[in-house]
Write a protein that holds these residues in place. Sequence first.
Motif, PDB file in Angstrom:
ATOM      1  N   SER A 125       1.276  -0.757   0.128  1.00 26.44           N
ATOM      2  CA  SER A 125      -0.432  -0.254   0.086  1.00 26.44           C
ATOM      3  C   SER A 125       0.735   0.967   0.119  1.00 26.44           C
ATOM      4  O   SER A 125       2.051   1.231   0.458  1.00 26.44           O
ATOM      5  CB  SER A 125      -1.128  -0.101   1.339  1.00 26.44           C
ATOM      6  N   PHE A 126       0.104   2.956  -0.584  1.00 26.19           N
ATOM      7  CA  PHE A 126       0.675   4.265  -0.427  1.00 26.19           C
ATOM      8  C   PHE A 126       1.364   4.097   1.292  1.00 26.19           C
ATOM      9  O   PHE A 126       0.288   3.750   1.436  1.00 26.19           O
ATOM     10  CB  PHE A 126       0.044   4.456  -1.229  1.00 26.19           C
ATOM     11  N   ASN A 127       2.471   4.448   1.114  1.00 26.15           N
ATOM     12  CA  ASN A 127       2.617   5.402   2.313  1.00 26.15           C
ATOM     13  C   ASN A 127       2.358   6.479   2.140  1.00 26.15           C
ATOM     14  O   ASN A 127       3.636   7.308   1.933  1.00 26.15           O
ATOM     15  CB  ASN A 127       4.068   4.865   3.076  1.00 26.15           C
ATOM     16  N   TYR A 128       1.439   6.885   3.025  1.00 24.71           N
ATOM     17  CA  TYR A 128       0.856   8.543   3.278  1.00 24.71           C
ATOM     18  C   TYR A 128       1.969   9.282   4.006  1.00 24.71           C
ATOM     19  O   TYR A 128       2.650  10.505   3.450  1.00 24.71           O
ATOM     20  CB  TYR A 128       0.108   8.643   3.490  1.00 24.71           C
ATOM     21  N   CYS A 129       3.187   8.850   5.053  1.00 25.62           N
ATOM     22  CA  CYS A 129       3.785   9.758   6.020  1.00 25.62           C
ATOM     23  C   CYS A 129       5.668   8.530   5.561  1.00 25.62           C
ATOM     24  O   CYS A 129       5.783   8.287   6.653  1.00 25.62           O
ATOM     25  CB  CYS A 129       3.605   9.674   7.477  1.00 25.62           C
ATOM     26  N   ALA A 130       5.477   8.312   4.759  1.00 25.80           N
ATOM     27  CA  ALA A 130       6.689   7.952   4.487  1.00 25.80           C
ATOM     28  C   ALA A 130       8.152   8.725   5.218  1.00 25.80           C
ATOM     29  O   ALA A 130       8.067   9.674   5.187  1.00 25.80           O
ATOM     30  CB  ALA A 130       7.407   7.225   3.065  1.00 25.80           C
ATOM     31  N   ILE A 131       9.581   7.771   6.052  1.00 25.74           N
ATOM     32  CA  ILE A 131      10.284   8.178   6.567  1.00 25.74           C
ATOM     33  C   ILE A 131      11.043   7.315   5.682  1.00 25.74           C
ATOM     34  O   ILE A 131      12.326   8.076   5.002  1.00 25.74           O
ATOM     35  CB  ILE A 131      10.193   8.812   7.779  1.00 25.74           C
ATOM     36  N   ARG A 132      11.181   6.239   5.123  1.00 23.63           N
ATOM     37  CA  ARG A 132      12.061   5.519   4.696  1.00 23.63           C
ATOM     38  C   ARG A 132      11.197   4.138   4.136  1.00 23.63           C
ATOM     39  O   ARG A 132       9.831   3.647   4.506  1.00 23.63           O
ATOM     40  CB  ARG A 132      12.647   5.015   5.635  1.00 23.63           C
ATOM     41  N   GLY A 133      11.713   3.449   3.370  1.00 20.36           N
ATOM     42  CA  GLY A 133      10.889   2.360   2.261  1.00 20.36           C
ATOM     43  C   GLY A 133      11.380   2.304   1.371  1.00 20.36           C
ATOM     44  O   GLY A 133      12.119   2.985   0.739  1.00 20.36           O
ATOM     45  N   PRO A 134      10.926   1.207   0.207  1.00 14.59           N
ATOM     46  CA  PRO A 134      10.960   1.235  -1.206  1.00 14.59           C
ATOM     47  C   PRO A 134      10.762   2.191  -1.640  1.00 14.59           C
ATOM     48  O   PRO A 134       9.059   3.151  -1.364  1.00 14.59           O
ATOM     49  CB  PRO A 134      10.764  -0.138  -1.363  1.00 14.59           C
ATOM     50  N   LEU A 135      11.512   2.999  -2.965  1.00 14.59           N
ATOM     51  CA  LEU A 135      11.079   3.895  -3.588  1.00 14.59           C
ATOM     52  C   LEU A 135       9.638   3.301  -4.547  1.00 14.59           C
ATOM     53  O   LEU A 135      10.468   2.209  -5.432  1.00 14.59           O
ATOM     54  CB  LEU A 135      11.616   4.633  -4.048  1.00 14.59           C
ATOM     55  N   THR A 136       8.261   4.264  -4.522  1.00 18.25           N
ATOM     56  CA  THR A 136       7.229   3.622  -5.590  1.00 18.25           C
ATOM     57  C   THR A 136       6.882   4.811  -6.522  1.00 18.25           C
ATOM     58  O   THR A 136       6.904   5.541  -5.757  1.00 18.25           O
ATOM     59  CB  THR A 136       6.567   2.545  -5.012  1.00 18.25           C
ATOM     60  N   ALA A 137       6.192   4.291  -7.682  1.00 22.31           N
ATOM     61  CA  ALA A 137       5.363   5.030  -8.531  1.00 22.31           C
ATOM     62  C   ALA A 137       4.023   4.053  -8.408  1.00 22.31           C
ATOM     63  O   ALA A 137       3.777   3.067  -8.827  1.00 22.31           O
ATOM     64  CB  ALA A 137       6.376   5.165  -9.555  1.00 22.31           C
ATOM     65  N   VAL A 138       3.058   5.618  -8.483  1.00 23.54           N
ATOM     66  CA  VAL A 138       1.502   4.995  -8.204  1.00 23.54           C
ATOM     67  C   VAL A 138      -0.124   5.175  -9.068  1.00 23.54           C
ATOM     68  O   VAL A 138       0.727   6.024  -8.948  1.00 23.54           O
ATOM     69  CB  VAL A 138       0.768   4.594  -6.650  1.00 23.54           C
ATOM     70  N   VAL A 139       0.482   4.544 -10.028  1.00 23.88           N
ATOM     71  CA  VAL A 139      -0.917   4.383 -10.828  1.00 23.88           C
ATOM     72  C   VAL A 139      -2.095   4.243 -10.094  1.00 23.88           C
ATOM     73  O   VAL A 139      -2.890   4.211  -9.912  1.00 23.88           O
ATOM     74  CB  VAL A 139      -0.719   4.276 -12.148  1.00 23.88           C
ATOM     75  N   THR A 140      -2.845   5.588  -9.694  1.00 15.53           N
ATOM     76  CA  THR A 140      -4.353   6.062 -10.016  1.00 15.53           C
ATOM     77  C   THR A 140      -5.097   6.081 -10.745  1.00 15.53           C
ATOM     78  O   THR A 140      -4.987   7.006 -11.944  1.00 15.53           O
ATOM     79  CB  THR A 140      -3.948   7.196  -8.653  1.00 15.53           C
ATOM     80  N   ASP A 141      -6.623   5.348 -11.284  1.00 10.71           N
ATOM     81  CA  ASP A 141      -6.878   4.853 -11.863  1.00 10.71           C
ATOM     82  C   ASP A 141      -8.302   5.974 -11.263  1.00 10.71           C
ATOM     83  O   ASP A 141      -9.298   4.683 -10.786  1.00 10.71           O
ATOM     84  CB  ASP A 141      -7.996   3.439 -12.854  1.00 10.71           C
ATOM     85  N   TYR A 142      -8.771   6.637 -11.418  1.00  6.73           N
ATOM     86  CA  TYR A 142     -10.003   7.407 -10.892  1.00  6.73           C
ATOM     87  C   TYR A 142     -11.077   6.460 -11.268  1.00  6.73           C
ATOM     88  O   TYR A 142     -12.409   7.006 -10.557  1.00  6.73           O
ATOM     89  CB  TYR A 142     -10.255   8.665 -11.770  1.00  6.73           C
ATOM     90  N   ALA A 143     -11.439   5.729 -12.042  1.00  4.61           N
ATOM     91  CA  ALA A 143     -12.907   4.881 -12.247  1.00  4.61           C
ATOM     92  C   ALA A 143     -12.355   3.813 -11.645  1.00  4.61           C
ATOM     93  O   ALA A 143     -13.540   3.458 -10.549  1.00  4.61           O
ATOM     94  CB  ALA A 143     -13.030   4.513 -13.859  1.00  4.61           C
ATOM     95  N   LYS A 144     -11.336   3.323 -10.660  1.00  2.00           N
ATOM     96  CA  LYS A 144     -11.622   2.516  -9.521  1.00  2.00           C
ATOM     97  C   LYS A 144     -10.450   2.674  -8.505  1.00  2.00           C
ATOM     98  O   LYS A 144      -9.624   2.783  -8.090  1.00  2.00           O
ATOM     99  CB  LYS A 144     -10.600   0.854 -10.267  1.00  2.00           C
ATOM    100  N   ARG A 145     -11.081   3.833  -7.612  1.00  2.00           N
ATOM    101  CA  ARG A 145     -10.933   4.535  -7.010  1.00  2.00           C
ATOM    102  C   ARG A 145     -10.595   3.220  -5.169  1.00  2.00           C
ATOM    103  O   ARG A 145     -11.412   2.474  -5.402  1.00  2.00           O
ATOM    104  CB  ARG A 145     -11.814   5.675  -6.185  1.00  2.00           C
ATOM    105  N   ASP A 146      -9.004   3.042  -5.197  1.00  2.00           N
ATOM    106  CA  ASP A 146      -9.248   2.859  -3.661  1.00  2.00           C
ATOM    107  C   ASP A 146      -7.799   3.749  -2.404  1.00  2.00           C
ATOM    108  O   ASP A 146      -6.595   3.567  -3.186  1.00  2.00           O
ATOM    109  CB  ASP A 146      -8.221   1.270  -4.222  1.00  2.00           C
ATOM    110  N   LEU A 147      -8.365   4.457  -2.237  1.00  5.15           N
ATOM    111  CA  LEU A 147      -7.069   5.900  -1.402  1.00  5.15           C
ATOM    112  C   LEU A 147      -6.328   4.752  -0.775  1.00  5.15           C
ATOM    113  O   LEU A 147      -4.823   5.337  -0.524  1.00  5.15           O
ATOM    114  CB  LEU A 147      -8.078   6.600  -0.315  1.00  5.15           C
ATOM    115  N   VAL A 148      -5.982   3.295  -0.010  1.00  6.44           N
ATOM    116  CA  VAL A 148      -5.428   2.989  -0.053  1.00  6.44           C
ATOM    117  C   VAL A 148      -4.410   2.218  -0.413  1.00  6.44           C
ATOM    118  O   VAL A 148      -2.815   2.938  -0.438  1.00  6.44           O
ATOM    119  CB  VAL A 148      -5.477   1.204   1.373  1.00  6.44           C
ATOM    120  N   HIS A 149      -4.227   2.512  -1.364  1.00  4.82           N
ATOM    121  CA  HIS A 149      -3.035   1.543  -2.500  1.00  4.82           C
ATOM    122  C   HIS A 149      -3.466   3.036  -3.511  1.00  4.82           C
ATOM    123  O   HIS A 149      -1.857   2.714  -4.084  1.00  4.82           O
ATOM    124  CB  HIS A 149      -3.735   0.247  -3.030  1.00  4.82           C
ATOM    125  N   TYR A 150      -3.860   3.373  -4.262  1.00  4.46           N
ATOM    126  CA  TYR A 150      -3.753   4.785  -4.558  1.00  4.46           C
ATOM    127  C   TYR A 150      -4.424   5.674  -4.684  1.00  4.46           C
ATOM    128  O   TYR A 150      -5.665   6.271  -4.872  1.00  4.46           O
ATOM    129  CB  TYR A 150      -5.004   3.965  -5.658  1.00  4.46           C
TER     130      TYR A 150
END
Length: 159
Positions: free
Chosen positions: A47-72
């Motif tokens: 899942s996307f870490n909204y308050c990150a201070i460390r972890g693997p760098l990621t890039a997340v593509v959000t599709d607004y037709a399939k909303r899921d705020l935890v992951h996208y």
Amino acid sequence: MNHRILFGSYPIPRFAGIASHNFVIWTDDKGRPLYEINGGAANSDGSFNYCAIRGPLTAVVTDYAKRDLVHYPEFYVRPTSRTVLLIEGSYSSIAARWRAAVDVAERIRLSNLRYSFLIQNSNSVATAITEGMGLTPPSTAVGRVRAPGSHRQLMLDPV
């Protein structure tokens, strides 16, 4: 109105809105968001870490037709987000640029780079995504204080 790719900035409240989280968005001919790309850190469950201070760098593509705020994540729709137009054009011309952006996002996810607030983060991801589409990030949205990491070149393996 044509389809558009916008460069967005969300002032981070935790840092008095001085530093920002940058992202890239594709809107349709009515200005509605279709897709958004955010960089940041991933949690161990992916899942996307909204308050990150460390972890693997990621890039997340959000599709607004399939909303899921935890992951996208969605930053375009936040009232304090600001955007700058990068390019406007027909659906097919914007789709071609977006395909290049998604390819860069995938390379970032597979890169094994680590998230760092000041060095490689959402802002360096937004810069890499924008440059991967053959565009230039707006000078109003980058800078070492305004958007730490925005000048950082991510060391990605060639395709």
